[in-house]
Design a protein around this motif. Structure first.
Motif, PDB file in Angstrom:
ATOM      1  N   ALA A   6      -8.842  19.802  -6.949  1.00  0.00           N
ATOM      2  CA  ALA A   6      -7.458  19.675  -6.133  1.00  0.00           C
ATOM      3  C   ALA A   6      -7.678  20.636  -5.021  1.00  0.00           C
ATOM      4  N   ARG A   7      -8.341  21.776  -5.067  1.00  0.00           N
ATOM      5  CA  ARG A   7      -8.268  22.730  -4.245  1.00  0.00           C
ATOM      6  C   ARG A   7      -9.117  22.603  -2.935  1.00  0.00           C
ATOM      7  N   TYR A   8      -9.988  21.718  -3.041  1.00  0.00           N
ATOM      8  CA  TYR A   8     -10.846  21.412  -2.077  1.00  0.00           C
ATOM      9  C   TYR A   8     -10.159  20.349  -0.811  1.00  0.00           C
ATOM     10  N   ARG A   9     -10.416  20.712   0.185  1.00  0.00           N
ATOM     11  CA  ARG A   9      -9.789  20.046   1.446  1.00  0.00           C
ATOM     12  C   ARG A   9     -10.418  18.785   1.954  1.00  0.00           C
ATOM     13  N   THR A  10     -11.038  18.165   1.078  1.00  0.00           N
ATOM     14  CA  THR A  10     -11.503  16.986   1.598  1.00  0.00           C
ATOM     15  C   THR A  10     -10.810  15.740   2.094  1.00  0.00           C
ATOM     16  N   PRO A  11     -11.134  15.350   3.275  1.00  0.00           N
ATOM     17  CA  PRO A  11      -9.816  14.442   3.927  1.00  0.00           C
ATOM     18  C   PRO A  11      -9.326  13.246   2.916  1.00  0.00           C
ATOM     19  N   LEU A  12      -8.371  13.117   3.020  1.00  0.00           N
ATOM     20  CA  LEU A  12      -7.712  11.816   2.094  1.00  0.00           C
ATOM     21  C   LEU A  12      -8.288  10.490   2.474  1.00  0.00           C
ATOM     22  N   GLN A  13      -8.446   9.852   1.284  1.00  0.00           N
ATOM     23  CA  GLN A  13      -9.235   8.485   1.606  1.00  0.00           C
ATOM     24  C   GLN A  13      -8.474   7.445   1.363  1.00  0.00           C
ATOM     25  N   ASP A  14      -7.204   7.522   1.442  1.00  0.00           N
ATOM     26  CA  ASP A  14      -6.221   6.394   1.375  1.00  0.00           C
ATOM     27  C   ASP A  14      -6.615   5.213   2.209  1.00  0.00           C
ATOM     28  N   HIS A  15      -6.926   5.367   3.300  1.00  0.00           N
ATOM     29  CA  HIS A  15      -7.236   4.285   4.195  1.00  0.00           C
ATOM     30  C   HIS A  15      -8.582   3.513   3.884  1.00  0.00           C
ATOM     31  N   ALA A  16      -9.543   4.439   3.473  1.00  0.00           N
ATOM     32  CA  ALA A  16     -10.628   3.845   2.837  1.00  0.00           C
ATOM     33  C   ALA A  16     -10.425   2.881   1.703  1.00  0.00           C
ATOM     34  N   LEU A  17      -9.737   3.512   0.657  1.00  0.00           N
ATOM     35  CA  LEU A  17      -9.521   2.776  -0.540  1.00  0.00           C
ATOM     36  C   LEU A  17      -8.581   1.455   0.051  1.00  0.00           C
ATOM     37  N   ALA A  18      -7.664   1.728   0.644  1.00  0.00           N
ATOM     38  CA  ALA A  18      -6.884   0.367   1.293  1.00  0.00           C
ATOM     39  C   ALA A  18      -7.829  -0.693   1.943  1.00  0.00           C
ATOM     40  N   ARG A  19      -8.970  -0.492   2.554  1.00  0.00           N
ATOM     41  CA  ARG A  19      -9.786  -1.157   3.525  1.00  0.00           C
ATOM     42  C   ARG A  19     -10.756  -1.904   2.069  1.00  0.00           C
ATOM     43  N   ILE A  20     -11.104  -1.317   0.935  1.00  0.00           N
ATOM     44  CA  ILE A  20     -11.867  -1.691   0.244  1.00  0.00           C
ATOM     45  C   ILE A  20     -11.038  -3.050  -0.641  1.00  0.00           C
ATOM     46  N   ASP A  21      -9.758  -2.617  -0.710  1.00  0.00           N
ATOM     47  CA  ASP A  21      -8.816  -3.638  -1.414  1.00  0.00           C
ATOM     48  C   ASP A  21      -8.517  -4.591  -0.525  1.00  0.00           C
ATOM     49  N   HIS A  22      -8.450  -4.540   0.653  1.00  0.00           N
ATOM     50  CA  HIS A  22      -8.345  -5.679   1.588  1.00  0.00           C
ATOM     51  C   HIS A  22      -9.517  -6.670   1.595  1.00  0.00           C
ATOM     52  N   ASP A  23     -10.852  -6.002   1.666  1.00  0.00           N
ATOM     53  CA  ASP A  23     -12.029  -6.606   1.505  1.00  0.00           C
ATOM     54  C   ASP A  23     -12.151  -7.579   0.203  1.00  0.00           C
ATOM     55  N   LEU A  24     -11.267  -7.100  -0.812  1.00  0.00           N
ATOM     56  CA  LEU A  24     -11.503  -7.832  -1.954  1.00  0.00           C
ATOM     57  C   LEU A  24     -10.282  -8.782  -2.374  1.00  0.00           C
ATOM     58  N   GLY A  25      -9.489  -8.876  -1.085  1.00  0.00           N
ATOM     59  CA  GLY A  25      -8.387  -9.897  -0.913  1.00  0.00           C
ATOM     60  C   GLY A  25      -7.233  -9.567  -1.711  1.00  0.00           C
ATOM     61  N   PHE A  26      -7.036  -8.138  -2.195  1.00  0.00           N
ATOM     62  CA  PHE A  26      -5.944  -7.798  -2.753  1.00  0.00           C
ATOM     63  C   PHE A  26      -4.712  -7.094  -1.629  1.00  0.00           C
ATOM     64  N   ASP A  27      -3.559  -7.463  -1.791  1.00  0.00           N
ATOM     65  CA  ASP A  27      -2.490  -7.116  -0.908  1.00  0.00           C
ATOM     66  C   ASP A  27      -1.450  -6.186  -1.936  1.00  0.00           C
ATOM     67  N   ALA A  28      -1.549  -4.881  -1.988  1.00  0.00           N
ATOM     68  CA  ALA A  28      -0.744  -4.172  -2.710  1.00  0.00           C
ATOM     69  C   ALA A  28       0.749  -4.330  -2.221  1.00  0.00           C
ATOM     70  N   ILE A  29       1.061  -4.407  -0.761  1.00  0.00           N
ATOM     71  CA  ILE A  29       2.620  -4.490  -0.318  1.00  0.00           C
ATOM     72  C   ILE A  29       3.148  -5.939  -0.810  1.00  0.00           C
ATOM     73  N   ALA A  30       2.168  -6.897  -0.992  1.00  0.00           N
ATOM     74  CA  ALA A  30       2.630  -8.070  -1.493  1.00  0.00           C
ATOM     75  C   ALA A  30       3.194  -8.151  -2.870  1.00  0.00           C
ATOM     76  N   ILE A  31       2.555  -7.247  -3.713  1.00  0.00           N
ATOM     77  CA  ILE A  31       2.654  -7.326  -5.170  1.00  0.00           C
ATOM     78  C   ILE A  31       4.180  -6.494  -5.041  1.00  0.00           C
ATOM     79  N   VAL A  32       4.510  -5.341  -4.132  1.00  0.00           N
ATOM     80  CA  VAL A  32       5.751  -4.642  -4.417  1.00  0.00           C
ATOM     81  C   VAL A  32       6.724  -5.486  -4.015  1.00  0.00           C
ATOM     82  N   HIS A  33       6.486  -6.414  -3.081  1.00  0.00           N
ATOM     83  CA  HIS A  33       7.389  -7.204  -2.253  1.00  0.00           C
ATOM     84  C   HIS A  33       7.820  -8.338  -3.471  1.00  0.00           C
TER      85      HIS A  33
END
Length: 316
Positions: free
Chosen positions: A106-133
């Motif tokens: 956790a101490r290493y400051r590697t850039p956060l990869q949230d957008h990359a993970l969200a893009r993979i989800d999008h490519d897989l056809g998964f919409d997290a916000i739709a699940i939450v709604h």
């Protein structure tokens, strides 16, 4: 007239001796692993601005009590109980020590990869916000999955404890080895793929625990002095350790036949809850399940090697 006397049948002592030493290779391996993890703890404390809390009395007391119980069972020749106590003790010790590789990563400051993970989800056809709604107008469903998400810790405790007290030693050893291997590999992945969680991309309001998890991760990335709390929330997004630990605990409980279906149902609910509560991306869960399969395979290979070593040492 001479009479033939039946030979005196003396109960063999060899099996008991084999039982006491049966897990020697496992105990030696866990000792080596604990030494390495203690070294990582020392690095975290003296090189990465971590500090121990003022009191660790609960952990010390519990481990000391288990140690006393193991010593008594060894003295009283309760061989199987002795092994049970040692296996539960290893579970407790390693559950604390395995946090340190994560703290170091956790101490290493590697850039956060949230957008990359969200893009993979999008490519897989998964919409997290739709699940939450979709979950929003169903409060009882939200409560059910929230409780399911929180059921991981009891499942882990049962997965380590019940097979031990039922003398399913192989199941407990495979649980410990799989968890240890997965945690070390997960720490490496976390080092290079840190992320906050889907709410950081999709913009829905995080729950209070999710917000605490986010704040903890961002605080650790600053490098400032941090007083450790071994009860802190998990900070790893990818891979999903909730999914991984639920499945490996279920596999351990699978050794007890009446618990197979309840454990499988609970583990399934926990895995689903990682998505329905908005804690994880879909790719997190997929990564967690793939790491689970690999970890279980490594654990079973370990116990197979252990059996061969013991068979060579005790051919009888």
């Amino acid at each position: 007239m001479a009479t033939l006397e039946a030979p005196l049948c003396v109960p063999p002592v060899q099996p008991a001796r084999q039982l006491v030493g049966a897990n020697g290779f496992f105990h030696l391996t866990m000792s080596a692993l604990s030494t390495a993890l203690l070294a990582s703890a020392g690095i975290a404390l003296w090189g990465f601005n971590y500090r121990l809390p003022s009191s660790l009395a609960d952990i010390y007391t519990f481990c000391f009590a288990l140690g006393l119980a193991a010593a008594y069972c060894r003295w009283a020749k309760f061989d199987r109980l002795f092994q049970s106590c040692l296996l539960v003790l290893w579970s407790c010790v390693l559950s604390a020590l395995l946090k340190f590789p994560m703290y170091l990563a956790a101490r290493y400051r590697t850039p956060l990869q949230d957008h990359a993970l969200a893009r993979i989800d999008h490519d897989l056809g998964f919409d997290a916000i739709a699940i939450v709604h979709w979950m929003a107008p169903h409060p009882w469903l939200r409560i059910f999955f929230t409780l399911s998400y929180g059921a991981l810790f009891p499942l882990m405790v049962l997965g380590a404890l019940l097979p031990a007290v039922r003398y399913r030693f192989q199941a407990v050893k495979e649980l410990i080895v799989a968890t240890s291997f997965a945690t070390i590999v997960g720490a490496v992945l976390f080092r290079f793929i840190p992320a906050i969680g889907p709410w950081a991309v999709y913009g829905y309001a995080p729950s209070a625990p999710q917000l605490r998890c986010q704040e903890l991760l961002l605080t650790l990335r600053t490098g400032n002095v941090h007083i450790l709390d071994l009860n802190e929330s998990g900070i790893v997004c990818f891979p999903s350790f909730h999914s991984l630990l639920a499945v490996v605990s279920c596999v351990a409980l699978w050794s007890i036949k009446p618990l197979r279906i309840p454990a499988a149902i609970l583990a399934t609910c926990i895995v689903l809850s990682t998505l329905t509560t908005g804690w994880h991306y879909l790719v997190d869960v997929i990564g967690g399940l793939l790491l689970t399969v690999l970890s279980i395979a490594v654990a079973r290979a370990f116990t197979a090697v252990e059996r061969r070593i013991e068979q060579r040492a005790n051919p009888a």
